[in-house]
Design an enzyme around this catalytic site. Sequence first.
Site, PDB file in Angstrom:
ATOM      1  N   ASN A 109       0.852  -1.203   0.000  1.00 15.31           N
ATOM      2  CA  ASN A 109       0.000   0.000   0.000  1.00 15.31           C
ATOM      3  C   ASN A 109       0.880   1.243   0.000  1.00 15.31           C
ATOM      4  OD1 ASN A 109      -2.433   1.528   0.284  1.00 15.31           O
ATOM      5  ND2 ASN A 109      -2.056   1.729   2.479  1.00 15.31           N
ATOM      6  N   HIS A 111       0.634   5.184   1.483  1.00 12.61           N
ATOM      7  CA  HIS A 111      -0.171   6.014   2.389  1.00 12.61           C
ATOM      8  C   HIS A 111       0.447   7.412   2.450  1.00 12.61           C
ATOM      9  CE1 HIS A 111      -2.871   6.912   5.667  1.00 12.61           C
ATOM     10  NE2 HIS A 111      -1.855   7.446   6.312  1.00 12.61           N
ATOM     11  N   SER A 138       4.494   7.032   2.580  1.00  8.94           N
ATOM     12  CA  SER A 138       5.133   5.769   2.970  1.00  8.94           C
ATOM     13  C   SER A 138       4.579   4.622   2.126  1.00  8.94           C
ATOM     14  CB  SER A 138       4.818   5.424   4.433  1.00  8.94           C
ATOM     15  OG  SER A 138       5.115   6.490   5.302  1.00  8.94           O
ATOM     16  N   ASP A 147      -3.519   0.924   8.104  1.00 11.28           N
ATOM     17  CA  ASP A 147      -2.265   1.606   7.748  1.00 11.28           C
ATOM     18  C   ASP A 147      -1.078   1.146   8.604  1.00 11.28           C
ATOM     19  OD1 ASP A 147      -3.483   3.063   5.713  1.00 11.28           O
ATOM     20  OD2 ASP A 147      -4.225   4.535   7.140  1.00 11.28           O
TER      21      ASP A 147
HETATM   22  C1  GRF Z   1      -2.785   8.774  -2.645  1.00 12.84           C
HETATM   23  O1  GRF Z   1      -2.476   9.935  -1.909  1.00 12.84           O
HETATM   24  C2  GRF Z   1      -2.450   7.550  -1.853  1.00 12.84           C
HETATM   25  O2  GRF Z   1      -1.349   7.718  -1.006  1.00 12.84           O
HETATM   26  C3  GRF Z   1      -3.689   7.342  -1.025  1.00 12.84           C
HETATM   27  O3  GRF Z   1      -4.752   7.708  -1.880  1.00 12.84           O
HETATM   28  C4  GRF Z   1      -4.279   8.619  -2.866  1.00 12.84           C
HETATM   29  C5  GRF Z   1      -4.606   7.990  -4.188  1.00 12.84           C
HETATM   30  O4  GRF Z   1      -4.335   8.827  -5.250  1.00 12.84           O
HETATM   31  N1  GRF Z   1      -3.758   6.006  -0.509  1.00 12.84           N
HETATM   32  P1  GRF Z   1      -4.431   8.255  -6.732  1.00 12.84           P
HETATM   33  O5  GRF Z   1      -5.808   7.635  -6.892  1.00 12.84           O
HETATM   34  O6  GRF Z   1      -3.329   7.274  -6.934  1.00 12.84           O
HETATM   35  O7  GRF Z   1      -4.287   9.476  -7.602  1.00 12.84           O
END
Ligand code: GRF
Length: 218
Positions: A109, A111, A138, A147
Amino acid sequence: MKKPSLVVLISGSGSNLQAIIDAINSQQLDAEIKAVISNQVSAKGLDRAVSENITTHVIDHKHYPSRELFDQEMIQVIDSLKPDLVVLAGFMRILGDDFIDHYQHRLINIHPSLLPRYKGLNTHQKAIDNKDKTHGASVHYVGIELDSGPVVIQAEVPVQADDSAETLAARVLTLEHKIYPIAIKMHLDDRLKFDGQQLLLDNKPLMKPLRWNNDQLT
Ligand code: GRF
């Protein structure tokens, strides 16, 4: 030779998905995206996948009476694709313990915070409200708690005095697009492993997350 494969789960814009696609197209990443799965029918990331001829699936959580049934359907679809790594890229549903267990060691993932700070939502606003000097993103393997799971790479940006959540998010996102393909490559190249206890990089324990600084990993 068969390319290592990914399934990417999204809910929204899919800019991280795009970064992964771009890394594959520029041969920075030797991988095949078997499918993109969204729980939102209107996710813009689905269009990005379609324009790259990547198979898409919509599994709308609202059509399932329970989280367990939704997760089971997801597992069934993902397993039929036999991916080497399941990539959460802005997937905005909490996944149940059974799902996480099922993909243990091959579920990753990204985050938007410097974990363990700011789990959950509104991370950018929280960093501003707390007057943090730095914020960031991260990449981590997924653990059972929200998370959680060992952090592989972090990228840090300074928080500026006039930052809004939006301007800060945009700067963090630019770095997300750099570090996510790198972490995915390390996993697919078998350099990076999570053995359930600890992270191993090139067979040595990774005691603290790698840092992305000035376009370099340290
Ligand atoms: C990103 O900020 C990611 O870290 C979080 O959700 C957002 C997704 O953005 N989990 P995208 O859909 O990849 O533009």
